[in-house]
Scaffold this active site. Sequence first.
Site, PDB file in Angstrom:
ATOM      1  N   SER A   1     -82.050  -6.291-153.768  1.00 41.91           N
ATOM      2  CA  SER A   1     -81.424  -7.022-152.615  1.00 41.91           C
ATOM      3  C   SER A   1     -82.317  -6.768-151.392  1.00 41.91           C
ATOM      4  O   SER A   1     -82.830  -5.584-151.460  1.00 41.91           O
ATOM      5  CB  SER A   1     -79.811  -6.386-152.499  1.00 41.91           C
TER       6      SER A   1
ATOM      7  N   TYR B   1     -74.275   1.090-150.896  1.00 39.19           N
ATOM      8  CA  TYR B   1     -74.844  -0.306-151.627  1.00 39.19           C
ATOM      9  C   TYR B   1     -76.366  -0.430-151.186  1.00 39.19           C
ATOM     10  O   TYR B   1     -77.182  -0.601-152.235  1.00 39.19           O
ATOM     11  CB  TYR B   1     -74.173  -1.481-151.103  1.00 39.19           C
TER      12      TYR B   1
END
Length: 251
Positions: free
Chosen positions: A136, A149
């Site tokens: 990501s 995250y």
Amino acid sequence: MTKTIMITGASSGFGLATAKAFATKGHKVIVAARRRERLVALQQEFADQIYVMPLDVTSEAQINNSIDTLPEAFSSVDLLVNNAGLALGLSPAHEADLADWHRMVDTNIKGLYLMTRKILPNMVNRKVGHIINIGSIAGSYAYPGGNAYGATKAFVQQFSRNLRADLLGTNIRVTNIEPGLAETEFSLVRFHGDKDKADKVYEDTQALTAEDIANAVIWAFEQPQHVNINSIELMPTSQAWAALAVDKVQG
């Protein structure tokens, strides 16, 4: 030539779109996820091309058993797509739910390295294979609430790079795909099923789609064997980097 593709987190989002794309091209696809019923629906669409593998990637025992018992026709994996992953919560670190942090680390980090460690030896022995990790942009760029995250995706980025270093001379390729804003079940999961909050994330934007990510995976895989795509960072045109935040103390 028909290849054997294994995809984790294949019951929805990027994983499901990638599984469909590879199956449409005639490849054999091992679809792994916890939600078996969704995998069975995919198998009904593509019949013998799909092998259903109910799997929790955080369980080393499940991974070992599932891969050790693959039928012969699916036993030599040419591409592993480590897609299983999730974001939970958007609270600042001092208010975050530790259970959310534990689950993200277990899935995004532990699940990825367990799958990789199990599949890699066979690839190295055969001197052919490709690992594609779904990272990501959060692994490169911090944002409020991204804390654990973003850290898990930074692991994916660095793990991918170190795999390349370890695998030099083996003919194994490694790629990290790093999406930005993409509209899937991602935000619905992040906000624990709160659809109103999830919908607001994508309101008035044209986000990336699951199919966009599937296309990136396939493009990287279909490059000639001597070409390794180290990483692909992609964002929708409606997204860009923001200025650095500055807290101005008055007085």
